[in-house]
Design a protein around this motif. Sequence first.
Motif, PDB file in Angstrom:
ATOM      1  N   MET A   1       0.834  -1.210   0.000  1.00  0.00           N
ATOM      2  CA  MET A   1       0.000   0.000   0.000  1.00  0.00           C
ATOM      3  C   MET A   1       0.863   1.252   0.000  1.00  0.00           C
ATOM      4  N   ASN A   2       1.417   1.620  -1.150  1.00  0.00           N
ATOM      5  CA  ASN A   2       2.246   2.826  -1.190  1.00  0.00           C
ATOM      6  C   ASN A   2       1.420   4.088  -1.038  1.00  0.00           C
ATOM      7  N   TRP A   3       0.071   3.972  -1.195  1.00  0.00           N
ATOM      8  CA  TRP A   3      -0.787   5.155  -1.066  1.00  0.00           C
ATOM      9  C   TRP A   3      -0.718   5.753   0.330  1.00  0.00           C
ATOM     10  N   LEU A   4      -0.290   4.940   1.306  1.00  0.00           N
ATOM     11  CA  LEU A   4      -0.252   5.418   2.680  1.00  0.00           C
ATOM     12  C   LEU A   4       0.691   6.601   2.834  1.00  0.00           C
ATOM     13  N   ALA A   5       1.707   6.681   1.969  1.00  0.00           N
ATOM     14  CA  ALA A   5       2.666   7.781   2.098  1.00  0.00           C
ATOM     15  C   ALA A   5       2.130   9.063   1.469  1.00  0.00           C
ATOM     16  N   ALA A   6       1.095   8.936   0.612  1.00  0.00           N
ATOM     17  CA  ALA A   6       0.625  10.106  -0.143  1.00  0.00           C
ATOM     18  C   ALA A   6       0.144  11.262   0.732  1.00  0.00           C
TER      19      ALA A   6
ATOM     20  N   GLN B   1      -3.963  -0.963   7.571  1.00  0.00           N
ATOM     21  CA  GLN B   1      -3.011  -1.101   6.465  1.00  0.00           C
ATOM     22  C   GLN B   1      -1.630  -0.637   6.914  1.00  0.00           C
ATOM     23  N   VAL B   2      -0.589  -1.337   6.458  1.00  0.00           N
ATOM     24  CA  VAL B   2       0.764  -1.037   6.924  1.00  0.00           C
ATOM     25  C   VAL B   2       1.668  -0.795   5.727  1.00  0.00           C
ATOM     26  N   LEU B   3       2.517   0.228   5.821  1.00  0.00           N
ATOM     27  CA  LEU B   3       3.540   0.467   4.799  1.00  0.00           C
ATOM     28  C   LEU B   3       4.900   0.510   5.492  1.00  0.00           C
ATOM     29  N   PRO B   4       5.718  -0.554   5.339  1.00  0.00           N
ATOM     30  CA  PRO B   4       7.064  -0.486   5.904  1.00  0.00           C
ATOM     31  C   PRO B   4       7.950   0.387   5.014  1.00  0.00           C
ATOM     32  N   LEU B   5       8.410   1.530   5.547  1.00  0.00           N
ATOM     33  CA  LEU B   5       9.175   2.469   4.722  1.00  0.00           C
ATOM     34  C   LEU B   5      10.557   1.885   4.425  1.00  0.00           C
ATOM     35  N   GLY B   6      11.017   2.048   3.192  1.00  0.00           N
ATOM     36  CA  GLY B   6      12.307   1.498   2.800  1.00  0.00           C
ATOM     37  C   GLY B   6      12.299  -0.016   2.863  1.00  0.00           C
ATOM     38  N   ASN B   7      11.083  -0.595   2.946  1.00  0.00           N
ATOM     39  CA  ASN B   7      10.908  -2.046   2.986  1.00  0.00           C
ATOM     40  C   ASN B   7      11.524  -2.709   4.204  1.00  0.00           C
TER      41      ASN B   7
ATOM     42  N   GLY C   1      12.136  -1.287  11.419  1.00  0.00           N
ATOM     43  CA  GLY C   1      12.011  -0.174  10.487  1.00  0.00           C
ATOM     44  C   GLY C   1      10.924   0.786  10.934  1.00  0.00           C
ATOM     45  N   ILE C   2      10.779   1.878  10.169  1.00  0.00           N
ATOM     46  CA  ILE C   2       9.702   2.831  10.435  1.00  0.00           C
ATOM     47  C   ILE C   2       8.498   2.400   9.605  1.00  0.00           C
ATOM     48  N   VAL C   3       7.333   2.303  10.249  1.00  0.00           N
ATOM     49  CA  VAL C   3       6.145   1.914   9.488  1.00  0.00           C
ATOM     50  C   VAL C   3       5.119   3.033   9.540  1.00  0.00           C
ATOM     51  N   LEU C   4       4.367   3.170   8.442  1.00  0.00           N
ATOM     52  CA  LEU C   4       3.166   3.998   8.472  1.00  0.00           C
ATOM     53  C   LEU C   4       1.989   3.049   8.608  1.00  0.00           C
ATOM     54  N   THR C   5       1.098   3.305   9.560  1.00  0.00           N
ATOM     55  CA  THR C   5      -0.081   2.457   9.692  1.00  0.00           C
ATOM     56  C   THR C   5      -1.308   3.345   9.611  1.00  0.00           C
ATOM     57  N   VAL C   6      -2.259   2.910   8.809  1.00  0.00           N
ATOM     58  CA  VAL C   6      -3.514   3.661   8.683  1.00  0.00           C
ATOM     59  C   VAL C   6      -4.653   2.701   8.945  1.00  0.00           C
ATOM     60  N   ASP C   7      -5.424   2.945   9.992  1.00  0.00           N
ATOM     61  CA  ASP C   7      -6.667   2.209  10.149  1.00  0.00           C
ATOM     62  C   ASP C   7      -7.827   3.173   9.891  1.00  0.00           C
TER      63      ASP C   7
ATOM     64  N   GLU D   1      -0.959  -8.112  15.353  1.00  0.00           N
ATOM     65  CA  GLU D   1      -0.719  -9.162  14.363  1.00  0.00           C
ATOM     66  C   GLU D   1      -0.440  -8.581  12.992  1.00  0.00           C
ATOM     67  N   THR D   2      -1.256  -7.591  12.577  1.00  0.00           N
ATOM     68  CA  THR D   2      -1.097  -7.043  11.229  1.00  0.00           C
ATOM     69  C   THR D   2       0.224  -6.304  11.101  1.00  0.00           C
ATOM     70  N   VAL D   3       0.544  -5.443  12.084  1.00  0.00           N
ATOM     71  CA  VAL D   3       1.735  -4.607  11.936  1.00  0.00           C
ATOM     72  C   VAL D   3       2.996  -5.449  12.040  1.00  0.00           C
ATOM     73  N   LEU D   4       3.074  -6.291  13.067  1.00  0.00           N
ATOM     74  CA  LEU D   4       4.293  -7.090  13.218  1.00  0.00           C
ATOM     75  C   LEU D   4       4.359  -8.201  12.179  1.00  0.00           C
ATOM     76  N   GLY D   5       3.202  -8.551  11.589  1.00  0.00           N
ATOM     77  CA  GLY D   5       3.201  -9.605  10.585  1.00  0.00           C
ATOM     78  C   GLY D   5       3.565  -9.112   9.199  1.00  0.00           C
ATOM     79  N   THR D   6       3.572  -7.773   8.996  1.00  0.00           N
ATOM     80  CA  THR D   6       3.922  -7.256   7.679  1.00  0.00           C
ATOM     81  C   THR D   6       5.426  -7.310   7.509  1.00  0.00           C
ATOM     82  N   ARG D   7       5.871  -8.138   6.588  1.00  0.00           N
ATOM     83  CA  ARG D   7       7.312  -8.307   6.445  1.00  0.00           C
ATOM     84  C   ARG D   7       7.883  -7.325   5.448  1.00  0.00           C
ATOM     85  N   GLY D   8       9.091  -6.886   5.750  1.00  0.00           N
ATOM     86  CA  GLY D   8       9.826  -6.063   4.800  1.00  0.00           C
ATOM     87  C   GLY D   8      10.502  -6.961   3.794  1.00  0.00           C
TER      88      GLY D   8
END
Lengths: 500, 116
Positions: free
Chosen positions: A1-6, A56-62, A68-74, A488-495
């Motif tokens: 979800m790269n839209w999270l950074a928009a 939704q989670v976006l791990p920045l720089g993967n 890492g730094i994550v953006l999370t949007v619920d 679960e969602t945030v820690l489960g999102t792998r870079g």
Amino acid sequence: MNWLAAPVALPLMAALLMLLLRRQATARRTLAVLASAGQLAVALGLGLHTFHHGVQVLPLGNWGAPYGIVLTVDLLSAIMLALAAFVGLAAIVYGCFELARRREHPLRLPLLQFLLAGVNLSFSTGDLFNLFVGFELMLISSYALLTLEADDWEIQHAFPYLALNLIGGTLFLCACGLAYALFGTLNFADIAARAAALPGDGRVLVLGLLLLAVFALKAGVFPLYYWLPHSYPTLPTPVAAFHSGLLTKVGIYALLRLFGTVLPHDLTLAHETLAWLAGATMLFGVLGAISQNYIRGILAWHILSQVGFMVLAIGFFTELSLAAAIFYIIHHIVVKASLFLCGGVVICLNGSDNLDRTGHLWRCAPWLGLIFLAQAMSLAGLPPLSGFWGKLLIVIEGVRAGEFVLVVASLVASILTLFSMLKIWLAAFWSEPAEIRAAVEDRRWRPMTAAVAAMALVSAGIGLGAEGAFRVAREAARQAADQTAYIETVLGTRGKEGAR
Amino acid sequence: MVADTAIMVGVLFACSVFLILQRSVVRILFGFVLFTNAANLLLLGVSGPPEGRLPPVVDGSGAPAVDPLPQALILTAIVIGFGVISYLVVLLYRLFLDHGTTSAGELFDPERKEKP
């Protein structure tokens, strides 16, 4: 979800571009409107997506969480992002109608975009330190906006604003350090997971109370609100509408996020403190409003009393009351910003917003009167307007929790709100003093009123479609308070491979 | 070492609060400078002593190193704090030019009449 950074990237890029357009006011305005409209579209899209699919989670720089730094949007973040973009858009459009192109300060719109970037980063970040960075970005832009167009007399009110928020920011930094010392992480999901392993630990409670003090200061809760009612009225109208609609609500959002999602739910002492401070905020805010005699001052004090309602709902801390808080935020941001803009139209017509020097407006601008009356009654909480449903839910939860003193305080605050709104109505719209005239030949006020009317329509929509809006708020509260799914969602999102 | 840092942080916070509560805006300014630095020192204390810790990226020597993350936080905080403090300096200077006083008591005296 790269839209999270928009929502963060769009205003930052727009602001940087606008800094280059010092002389081309038209291009600057077009860019500002486009950027805000884009944000609104992205935020609504994110809202639709998170409503069905959760956080939704976006791990920045993967780099995945927790390193890492994550953006999370619920859904809660998406709602706040959409409201920020909407109020930003309305303020910018209104500002275009209000000021001739040549008279607009070339830094006003870029600074508004920087402010939006900070606000959006605070809404979409997934860790405590980036929340701090977002807050500071927002505050520094607001310091600049506060002094940018202030005259020699008004500029002194920037000092308490700056001083108190500097203390708040520094305490926030201390809280970040202490959270890192306690949990060994700053990621929201990781903190939530590790705090669950420390049940009943006094240090978690102390950290919670420290964070409560920080965000209570940003939100303008009872003993810490001195900076707000004197500084906001000195801002130019559209900027003041943006500030009053949004900035304190970033503090409320942070309280919801921290106490709902991150910290354990058994910090009863912190929740009770919040509820009682909220009760005091409502009463003192509304009494301050009664003592004022100019529209922007009255409205600025009312922000405080309304903040009291939202914090009260968070303080009750049941699932329904969190939903009520979110519903109230949705209602309040739109109504408050539109009332400030109404005040701006009054200034345009009467040349002042001192209630001794206003009048005749019902005769020459009846639509403005209707809009003001609808929004003011909504603020006071008359059915079927949006404010009524928010207050009803909060009162129901209060009665269920047995907090009758706080319920009575909230009802008294509502009645006094009605009183001070009627004061504005009588002085500005109903009275017809002979020595005062309304400048109807000034052509700016019609498009300005149209911009306010658009906001009033949205607000009326929230009131009439309260069931739908409440369903959204309820889902947002459920997602925000569901720590297990969040972790679960945030820690489960792998870079990238092996980054975890 | 942690105890020393803790005492130092406490002393700095106490001094800065004392200064911030003074009437002269110059003292308030110095109070804020101390206040932000006390917070930075607190973050530094979070790193703890280096004994018994390994660096996150091992270079082969295996010498103990402190946790680098709080220091990264401090760097960010110093930049932000510096920006805000320099803004505060300019604001206070402007207030001095406009009102001809460095006393916060006179500046916010409710007896002074609104807009002259």
